[in-house]
Scaffold this motif. Structure first.
Motif: not given
Ligand code: ADP
Length: 416
Positions: A346, A349-350, A353, A377, A381, A386, A388-390, A399, A401
């Motif tokens: 986790e 996760h940011e 990118f 990204k 954008e 947007r 993001w990933v889980e 992933f 979007f």
């Protein structure tokens, strides 16, 4: 201007029938009508800020709560104040009115002498007293007017503050867009121009190896080999940078785009890697037709699907591609590329990118420059979406979007 000011002052005084008023806005005090001198007003404001910071306060006998005000009775026997914010406040002043009050008996001598009998004439004898250090009282009507004025002014203050912060945000956004554009062109020019000499270094090193390699000791040959490898790596990184900056520049070519065809095209390109890994790729449900830049969105899917296969050590790598949402009813559609790969802790996760961010050593999982997800990204954008990933280690990654559903006529923002 002068007329507007004097009209405003008159209106201010009339609101509550004050003889004078002091207004403090943005730290600056302005007095109108009959007020104490500036130093007294400043002292009074200071006392009010500390002792009566609440919204409104009034008294017809200021000296009863603030003894030093006994000196100010000429102008400030009574005050009414409203605070508009921490710094902004209005104070109205009323002078002392020496009044004669008629009491139904001596108020200073209420108890009858011992043994005295109540005598109507003595008890109810009219007692006259001159009351000092008091102003005319503030009426309910006047208090209501002051509260109403406060409400109106606070509204204006809030609106002004909102307008100011909105304007500031817009200015910041423009500045950001401009500096992003500058950074992009710098990255573009730098990586473009640096490639030429880099290629020279690489080629000349190769020539030396080819022409004089035999006369060099083995260690020398190895070192020159490393120069070639490092140059290749650097070229790869520069290409990524060049590409990243290109993705941020220029207009998007927006058109109707059938994502079924887009994904099919991407899978065709990735076929050798899919086969090599024995991966299973499932497209869940027919994908929608959306308005987007086809080549850019292809790149998004190519990066995500490529990674889903690359960062996968399971016996039977599996990738699922699909979307959630209803293009007719919802404002955005959420696409996903899900895998049963190694997963991502986790805390990353940011970070993944960010540009050139990799979680593995250079050669693990077949290498890479760490630019793929930052390009994803950027593209998403620029489409107003947007990404993001889980994910969790060992549990695969999803992933996602989100892209806004764009009506046929809508334009996309130009680059920076
Ligand atoms: P690259 O693949 O060139 O290293 P990316 O920007 O595409 O660069 O990815 C950044 C990092 O995120 C990768 O180095 C990898 O560690 C991690 N990553 C990306 N996709 C996945 C995935 N599907 N599963 C696990 N890790 C991933």
């Amino acid at each position: 201007m002068a007329q507007a000011l004097s009209q405003g002052a008159e209106l201010l005084l009339r609101t509550v029938n004050g003889a004078g008023a002091a207004v403090r806005l943005f730290g600056q005090v302005t007095c109108v009508g009959e007020t104490p001198e500036a130093a007294v007003v400043a002292r009074l404001m200071h006392w009010l800020d500390a002792e009566r910071p609440a919204e409104t306060f009034h008294t017809d006998s200021l000296s009863a709560v603030l003894p030093e005000a006994a000196e100010w009775v000429e102008h400030a026997s009574g005050i009414l104040t409203i605070s508009l914010s921490d710094r902004d406040r209005i104070v109205w002043f009323r002078p002392e009115v020496v009044r004669t009050v008629n009491w139904g008996g001596d108020p200073n001598h209420p108890v009858l002498p011992k043994g005295a009998r109540i005598h109507p004439r003595r008890s109810f004898e009219l007692w006259k007293q001159r009351v000092r250090r008091k102003s005319l009282p503030w009426t309910d009507e006047e208090l209501r007017s002051a509260a109403a004025l406060r409400g109106d002014l606070v509204d204006i203050f809030v609106r002004r503050a909102e307008q100011r912060s909105r304007a500031r945000l817009e200015a910041l956004n423009q500045e950001l867009a401009r500096s992003n554009a500058e950074l992009d062109s710098f990255a573009y020019v730098a990586s473009h121009d640096l490639k030429e000499p880099l290629r020279g270094i690489r080629n000349y090193t190769k020539f030396v190896l080819e022409d004089f390699g035999d006369s060099l000791p083995e260690e020398g040959q190895e070192r020159l080999g490393t120069v070639v490898r490092l140059s290749d790596r650097m070229e790869e990184l520069m290409d990524s940078l060049l590409h990243y900056s290109r993705v941020g520049r220029g207009h998007l070519a927006i058109q109707d785009c059938d994502l079924n065809l887009v994904v099919a095209g991407v899978l065709e390109l990735l076929e050798p890697r899919i086969e090599e890994k024995g991966a299973e790729v499932a497209v869940e449900g027919p994908l929608p037709v959306i308005r987007c830049d086809v080549s850019r969105i292809s790149e998004v899917f190519a990066n995500l699907i490529g990674n889903a296969i690359k960062y996968n050590e399971s016996d039977r790598p599996r990738v699922e591609i699909g979307y959630e949402g209803d293009a007719q009813r919802q404002e955005e559609l959420v696409f996903y590329v899900r895998d049963n790969g190694i997963g991502i802790p986790e805390r990353h996760h940011e970070g993944i990118f960010e540009f050139f961010r990799r979680l593995h050593t250079r050669d693990r999982f077949g290498g890479g420059t760490g630019a793929g997800l930052s390009i994803v990204k950027r593209i998403v954008e620029r489409h107003g979406g947007r990404v993001w990933v889980e994910s969790a280690p060992g549990e695969g990654s999803a992933f996602r979007f989100a892209l806004p559903v764009v009506p046929a006529s809508a334009a996309f923002p130009a680059a920076g």
